[in-house]
Scaffold this motif. Structure first.
Motif, PDB file in Angstrom:
ATOM      1  N   GLY A  98       0.849  -1.196   0.000  1.00 18.85           N
ATOM      2  CA  GLY A  98       0.000   0.000   0.000  1.00 18.85           C
ATOM      3  C   GLY A  98       0.876   1.233   0.000  1.00 18.85           C
ATOM      4  O   GLY A  98       2.105   1.142   0.078  1.00 18.85           O
ATOM      5  N   ILE A  99       0.254   2.426  -0.108  1.00 17.21           N
ATOM      6  CA  ILE A  99       1.030   3.663  -0.159  1.00 17.21           C
ATOM      7  C   ILE A  99       0.562   4.599   0.944  1.00 17.21           C
ATOM      8  O   ILE A  99      -0.558   4.490   1.456  1.00 17.21           O
ATOM      9  N   SER A 100       1.445   5.519   1.327  1.00 18.30           N
ATOM     10  CA  SER A 100       1.124   6.540   2.319  1.00 18.30           C
ATOM     11  C   SER A 100       1.498   7.901   1.748  1.00 18.30           C
ATOM     12  O   SER A 100       2.311   7.992   0.821  1.00 18.30           O
ATOM     13  N   PRO A 101       0.931   9.002   2.290  1.00 24.68           N
ATOM     14  CA  PRO A 101       1.286  10.336   1.790  1.00 24.68           C
ATOM     15  C   PRO A 101       2.764  10.627   2.049  1.00 24.68           C
ATOM     16  O   PRO A 101       3.228  10.571   3.183  1.00 24.68           O
ATOM     17  N   ARG A 102       3.495  10.920   0.997  1.00 25.46           N
ATOM     18  CA  ARG A 102       4.924  11.180   1.121  1.00 25.46           C
ATOM     19  C   ARG A 102       5.319  12.550   0.594  1.00 25.46           C
ATOM     20  O   ARG A 102       6.262  13.152   1.078  1.00 25.46           O
ATOM     21  N   VAL A 103       4.605  13.050  -0.437  1.00 28.75           N
ATOM     22  CA  VAL A 103       4.923  14.340  -1.040  1.00 28.75           C
ATOM     23  C   VAL A 103       3.683  15.208  -0.946  1.00 28.75           C
ATOM     24  O   VAL A 103       2.573  14.766  -1.245  1.00 28.75           O
ATOM     25  N   ALA A 104       3.858  16.443  -0.525  1.00 29.65           N
ATOM     26  CA  ALA A 104       2.728  17.329  -0.249  1.00 29.65           C
ATOM     27  C   ALA A 104       1.867  17.560  -1.487  1.00 29.65           C
ATOM     28  O   ALA A 104       2.383  17.633  -2.602  1.00 29.65           O
ATOM     29  N   PRO A 105       0.542  17.677  -1.299  1.00 28.56           N
ATOM     30  CA  PRO A 105      -0.363  17.960  -2.421  1.00 28.56           C
ATOM     31  C   PRO A 105      -0.377  19.456  -2.745  1.00 28.56           C
ATOM     32  O   PRO A 105      -1.297  20.184  -2.372  1.00 28.56           O
ATOM     33  N   PHE A 106       0.643  19.930  -3.437  1.00 27.89           N
ATOM     34  CA  PHE A 106       0.775  21.349  -3.721  1.00 27.89           C
ATOM     35  C   PHE A 106      -0.378  21.841  -4.592  1.00 27.89           C
ATOM     36  O   PHE A 106      -0.971  21.091  -5.358  1.00 27.89           O
ATOM     37  N   VAL A 107      -0.675  23.134  -4.494  1.00 22.12           N
ATOM     38  CA  VAL A 107      -1.821  23.722  -5.185  1.00 22.12           C
ATOM     39  C   VAL A 107      -1.639  23.668  -6.697  1.00 22.12           C
ATOM     40  O   VAL A 107      -0.521  23.744  -7.211  1.00 22.12           O
ATOM     41  N   ASP A 108      -2.757  23.508  -7.409  1.00 22.84           N
ATOM     42  CA  ASP A 108      -2.745  23.439  -8.860  1.00 22.84           C
ATOM     43  C   ASP A 108      -2.869  24.842  -9.446  1.00 22.84           C
ATOM     44  O   ASP A 108      -3.678  25.655  -8.983  1.00 22.84           O
ATOM     45  N   LEU A 109      -2.087  25.106 -10.486  1.00 23.21           N
ATOM     46  CA  LEU A 109      -2.083  26.423 -11.117  1.00 23.21           C
ATOM     47  C   LEU A 109      -3.476  26.828 -11.581  1.00 23.21           C
ATOM     48  O   LEU A 109      -3.856  28.004 -11.493  1.00 23.21           O
ATOM     49  N   ARG A 110      -4.261  25.868 -12.063  1.00 26.20           N
ATOM     50  CA  ARG A 110      -5.577  26.184 -12.613  1.00 26.20           C
ATOM     51  C   ARG A 110      -6.530  26.731 -11.562  1.00 26.20           C
ATOM     52  O   ARG A 110      -7.509  27.402 -11.895  1.00 26.20           O
ATOM     53  N   ASP A 111      -6.269  26.466 -10.295  1.00 24.67           N
ATOM     54  CA  ASP A 111      -7.162  26.919  -9.230  1.00 24.67           C
ATOM     55  C   ASP A 111      -6.825  28.320  -8.727  1.00 24.67           C
ATOM     56  O   ASP A 111      -7.653  28.952  -8.065  1.00 24.67           O
ATOM     57  N   LEU A 112      -5.625  28.789  -8.999  1.00 25.49           N
ATOM     58  CA  LEU A 112      -5.141  29.982  -8.316  1.00 25.49           C
ATOM     59  C   LEU A 112      -5.834  31.264  -8.764  1.00 25.49           C
ATOM     60  O   LEU A 112      -6.082  32.153  -7.939  1.00 25.49           O
ATOM     61  N   GLY A 113      -6.120  31.396 -10.063  1.00 29.14           N
ATOM     62  CA  GLY A 113      -6.787  32.605 -10.527  1.00 29.14           C
ATOM     63  C   GLY A 113      -8.107  32.814  -9.819  1.00 29.14           C
ATOM     64  O   GLY A 113      -8.440  33.921  -9.380  1.00 29.14           O
ATOM     65  N   GLY A 114      -8.880  31.720  -9.678  1.00 29.65           N
ATOM     66  CA  GLY A 114     -10.150  31.800  -8.975  1.00 29.65           C
ATOM     67  C   GLY A 114      -9.977  32.144  -7.503  1.00 29.65           C
ATOM     68  O   GLY A 114     -10.773  32.908  -6.944  1.00 29.65           O
ATOM     69  N   LEU A 115      -8.937  31.594  -6.866  1.00 34.32           N
ATOM     70  CA  LEU A 115      -8.694  31.912  -5.455  1.00 34.32           C
ATOM     71  C   LEU A 115      -8.353  33.383  -5.270  1.00 34.32           C
ATOM     72  O   LEU A 115      -8.801  34.024  -4.305  1.00 34.32           O
ATOM     73  N   LEU A 116      -7.562  33.950  -6.185  1.00 33.30           N
ATOM     74  CA  LEU A 116      -7.217  35.363  -6.091  1.00 33.30           C
ATOM     75  C   LEU A 116      -8.458  36.238  -6.242  1.00 33.30           C
ATOM     76  O   LEU A 116      -8.641  37.220  -5.507  1.00 33.30           O
ATOM     77  N   GLN A 117      -9.327  35.879  -7.180  1.00 34.33           N
ATOM     78  CA  GLN A 117     -10.553  36.654  -7.376  1.00 34.33           C
ATOM     79  C   GLN A 117     -11.486  36.517  -6.184  1.00 34.33           C
ATOM     80  O   GLN A 117     -12.104  37.501  -5.755  1.00 34.33           O
ATOM     81  N   ARG A 118     -11.608  35.321  -5.636  1.00 29.74           N
ATOM     82  CA  ARG A 118     -12.443  35.120  -4.444  1.00 29.74           C
ATOM     83  C   ARG A 118     -11.959  35.959  -3.275  1.00 29.74           C
ATOM     84  O   ARG A 118     -12.762  36.423  -2.459  1.00 29.74           O
ATOM     85  N   ALA A 119     -10.654  36.165  -3.184  1.00 33.79           N
ATOM     86  CA  ALA A 119     -10.086  36.974  -2.104  1.00 33.79           C
ATOM     87  C   ALA A 119     -10.318  38.463  -2.323  1.00 33.79           C
ATOM     88  O   ALA A 119     -10.050  39.263  -1.412  1.00 33.79           O
ATOM     89  N   GLY A 120     -10.799  38.850  -3.505  1.00 33.43           N
ATOM     90  CA  GLY A 120     -11.053  40.253  -3.784  1.00 33.43           C
ATOM     91  C   GLY A 120      -9.907  40.977  -4.445  1.00 33.43           C
ATOM     92  O   GLY A 120      -9.902  42.214  -4.497  1.00 33.43           O
ATOM     93  N   LEU A 121      -8.938  40.241  -4.979  1.00 27.26           N
ATOM     94  CA  LEU A 121      -7.793  40.858  -5.654  1.00 27.26           C
ATOM     95  C   LEU A 121      -8.112  41.077  -7.125  1.00 27.26           C
ATOM     96  O   LEU A 121      -8.671  40.204  -7.797  1.00 27.26           O
TER      97      LEU A 121
END
Length: 299
Positions: free
Chosen positions: A166-189
């Motif tokens: 079986g496998i365990s979490p070894r490398v962090a699930p870093f944020v996806d580029l496709r999500d970031l534009g929406g996150l910036l807009q949601r924050a009001g930037l």
């Protein structure tokens, strides 16, 4: 000076105590800074392209003084305040990464290098940054993205599956580029921009990569990480898989670091704004120099 601590986000993907221990260990070992120095130099170049002078600047979470040193003598800023971990020797204000001690509309610029990938509540942090920026203030940050260490992630998954079933979490699930534009807009930037810089580093063997990650303070900080020591048979299989799948013709092994860049502005009346629907004065067909009927979708 220190901000009030917190137990963290309800979705605690990252263990803040583990992160602090890894940063302290990296400092004791002698930190490996080549990636951070590259990001710091790139950030200064990007800031220079803005062609503006900034008054009060907050460095959020950068693990060393790399940004302070890179900006020294550039004439781009006035007051520089480092917010971040106690392990950093020039931190001005030690702060919890999830709760930021920024007064509303108090900052002209927020910058960060290789830090935001390990916060549990990135949307919340972006919203706090937005509130802290003065009108027409800027956020500019570079941090690790979803393609980082994909080779190591795949090799670990195969090695653990083969040796442990079986496998365990070894490398962090870093944020996806496709999500970031929406996150910036949601924050009001306003005027959000995202892009990516992929850095491929070559190593003689996987152990050298693991040593570098340890000296970057970048070994596994996940809350759900396997707590038992890595078995020798798993490590041997990891080395075999990495060499089989990710070696170049000369035998050296690839490791990819994906640097995601984000920028956004606190809204201001002077900024460009999209036109209102129906306000266009030129037909699209005229602009493209084609008959209007050609623009209609088939069916």
């Amino acid at each position: 000076m220190s901000a009030s601590p917190t137990s963290g986000s309800p979705l605690a993907v990252f263990d803040p105590l583990a992160l602090a221990r890894r940063r302290a260990r990296a400092r004791a070992l002698g930190p490996e800074t080549f990636l951070l120095e590259r990001v710091a130099e790139d950030l200064v170049d990007r800031l220079g392209a803005v062609k503006r002078h900034f008054g009060t600047v907050a460095d959020l979470g950068t693990p060393t003084r790399a940004l302070r040193d890179a900006l020294a003598g550039t004439g781009m800023i006035d007051d520089y305040i480092a917010f971040g971990p106690a392990e950093r020797d020039d931190t001005d204000i030690v702060t919890d990464p999830e709760i930021l001690p920024f007064a509303p509309a108090s900052l002209d610029l927020v910058i960060s290098a290789l830090a935001l990938q390990s916060v549990n509540d990135l949307p919340g942090v972006l919203a706090q940054i937005r509130r802290a920026l003065r009108p027409d203030g800027l956020l500019l940050a570079g941090f690790l993205g979803g393609g980082t260490l994909g080779e190591l992630r795949e090799a670990f998954a195969i090695a653990e599956s083969d040796t442990l079933g079986g496998i365990s979490p070894r490398v962090a699930p870093f944020v996806d580029l496709r999500d970031l534009g929406g996150l910036l807009q949601r924050a009001g930037l306003a005027l959000p921009v995202t892009d990516v810089d992929r850095v491929v580093v070559r190593y003689g063997d996987p152990l050298a990569l693991l040593h570098d990650l340890r000296r970057m303070g970048a070994t596994n900080p996940l809350t759900d990480r396997r707590r038992a020591p890595l078995l020798k048979k798993t490590l041997i299989r990891l080395f075999e898989v990495y060499a089989e799948r990710f070696a170049d013709a000369d035998g050296r092994l690839r490791a990819t670091f994906e640097i995601v860049w984000v920028s956004g502005w606190a809204p201001h009346e002077s900024q460009q704004k999209p036109l209102r629907p129906g306000s266009a004065k030129t037909r699209l067909a005229d602009a493209l120099n084609v008959p209007e009927g050609r623009l209609k979708r088939d069916g």
